[in-house]
Design an enzyme around this catalytic site. Structure first.
Site, PDB file in Angstrom:
ATOM      1  N   ASP A   2       0.854  -1.147  -0.091  1.00  0.00           N
ATOM      2  CA  ASP A   2      -0.160   0.042  -0.030  1.00  0.00           C
ATOM      3  C   ASP A   2       1.028   1.176  -0.100  1.00  0.00           C
ATOM      4  OD1 ASP A   2      -2.707  -0.812   0.102  1.00  0.00           O
ATOM      5  OD2 ASP A   2      -1.864  -1.948   2.020  1.00  0.00           O
ATOM      6  N   MET A  33      -2.031   4.825  -3.872  1.00  0.00           N
ATOM      7  CA  MET A  33      -3.146   5.731  -3.453  1.00  0.00           C
ATOM      8  C   MET A  33      -2.452   7.037  -3.515  1.00  0.00           C
ATOM      9  SD  MET A  33      -4.548   3.329  -0.387  1.00  0.00           S
ATOM     10  CE  MET A  33      -3.433   1.993  -0.310  1.00  0.00           C
ATOM     11  N   GLY A  88      -6.726   3.990   2.979  1.00  0.00           N
ATOM     12  CA  GLY A  88      -5.901   5.043   3.968  1.00  0.00           C
ATOM     13  C   GLY A  88      -5.460   4.447   5.230  1.00  0.00           C
ATOM     14  N   PHE A  89      -6.255   3.448   5.723  1.00  0.00           N
ATOM     15  CA  PHE A  89      -6.055   2.852   6.892  1.00  0.00           C
ATOM     16  C   PHE A  89      -6.174   1.303   6.757  1.00  0.00           C
ATOM     17  CE2 PHE A  89      -6.896   7.150   7.374  1.00  0.00           C
ATOM     18  CZ  PHE A  89      -6.013   7.602   8.148  1.00  0.00           C
ATOM     19  N   GLY A  90      -5.511   0.454   7.741  1.00  0.00           N
ATOM     20  CA  GLY A  90      -5.855  -0.934   7.830  1.00  0.00           C
ATOM     21  C   GLY A  90      -6.970  -0.800   9.042  1.00  0.00           C
ATOM     22  N   ASP A 123     -10.281  -5.570  -1.219  1.00  0.00           N
ATOM     23  CA  ASP A 123      -9.252  -4.760  -0.314  1.00  0.00           C
ATOM     24  C   ASP A 123     -10.051  -4.105   0.759  1.00  0.00           C
ATOM     25  OD1 ASP A 123      -7.206  -3.857   1.211  1.00  0.00           O
ATOM     26  OD2 ASP A 123      -6.593  -2.645  -0.812  1.00  0.00           O
ATOM     27  N   GLY A 147      -5.017  -7.298   5.733  1.00  0.00           N
ATOM     28  CA  GLY A 147      -3.825  -6.833   6.161  1.00  0.00           C
ATOM     29  C   GLY A 147      -4.016  -7.234   7.725  1.00  0.00           C
ATOM     30  N   SER A 148      -4.938  -6.523   8.524  1.00  0.00           N
ATOM     31  CA  SER A 148      -5.148  -6.756  10.132  1.00  0.00           C
ATOM     32  C   SER A 148      -5.424  -8.159  10.244  1.00  0.00           C
ATOM     33  CB  SER A 148      -6.019  -5.780  10.677  1.00  0.00           C
ATOM     34  OG  SER A 148      -7.408  -5.793   9.852  1.00  0.00           O
TER      35      SER A 148
END
Ligand code: DX5
Ligand code: ZN
Length: 225
Positions: free
Chosen positions: A34, A67, A141-143, A174, A196-197
């Site tokens: 990312d 991104m 923007g964030f996991g 995603d 991811g997480s």
């Protein structure tokens, strides 16, 4: 066959090689990277130098999710760093057709990424040019964010468009892919699952990757019957 793409965004950036190796042992077949610029999304992560280092520690394809604004400017640097797949955001590319060609000219596989609020049908004309389409099931923007349920409808629509025109692009998802959502995204038609997480948070990434992939494979088998 469904594949798991561990997203290193949730890994320990000081120990990326270990994170990648563990995710690979757990069955990950593509590494999702990312790239955020603090403009297109409200976060900053990494760029070509880190991709170059990752290239040295894994043979798996590197799927770079850009991104960023001005993606065209950075495509040569990602190619040189050893990126294999490049996904650019529909919302960030004014001359999307040119950007897709640019990615191919640099020897990489082009993909387009759609934010949750962007309609799948907007890609109609460029679909034959694509290696993959990535449906964002969270705002980028964030996991660790919550899966947005209407993404399933978008995955289904994309699968329909592909079948109608007999196209070959792959369908990637995603955001918020975890034990509670993986069966639904696979049933809807996603084949490339970014996580991811669900893989890296709280340790034991190898085991978590394996379990998530197993859940995805059983959902795939069930959907085939
Ligand atoms: C978010 C990134 C994702 C992120 C997903 O902008 O594109 O790849 O790592 O994280 P999870 O799987 O935790 O939702
Ligand atoms: Zn991503």
């Amino acid at each position: 066959m469904v594949e798991l793409l561990p997203s290193i965004l949730s890994a320990d950036f000081a120990r990326l090689a270990e994170g990648v190796a563990a995710a690979e042992r757990g069955g990950g077949t593509v590494i999702h990277v990312d790239v955020m610029d603090g403009h297109f999304v409200p976060n900053i992560t990494l760029g070509p130098p880190v991709v170059k280092s990752l290239r040295r520690v894994t043979k798996l394809p590197l799927d770079c999710h850009l991104m960023i604004e001005n993606a065209d400017e950075f495509i040569p640097a990602f190619a040189e760093a050893g990126a294999n797949w490049i996904g650019v955001h529909y919302e960030a590319c004014v001359h999307l057709h040119r950007t897709i060609e640019h990615i191919r000219e640099h020897g990489m596989e082009p993909g387009v990424v759609l934010n949750p609020a962007t309609r799948v049908d907007l890609l109609y004309d460029v679909l034959p040019m694509l290696h993959h389409v990535l449906i964002m099931s969270v705002n980028p923007g964030f996991g660790g964010q919550k899966f947005i349920p209407f993404s399933l409808e978008k995955i289904r629509r994309l699968r329909e468009l592909r079948a109608e025109r007999n196209l070959g692009f792959r369908i990637e998802v995603d955001g918020g892919v975890a034990h509670d959502t993986v069966a639904a995204v696979v049933e809807a038609g996603a084949e490339l699952l970014v996580a991811g997480s669900a893989v890296f948070d709280g340790g034991q990434p190898e085991r978590k990757a394996r379990q998530l992939l197993e859940a995805a494979r059983s959902a795939e088998l069930a959907a085939a019957h």
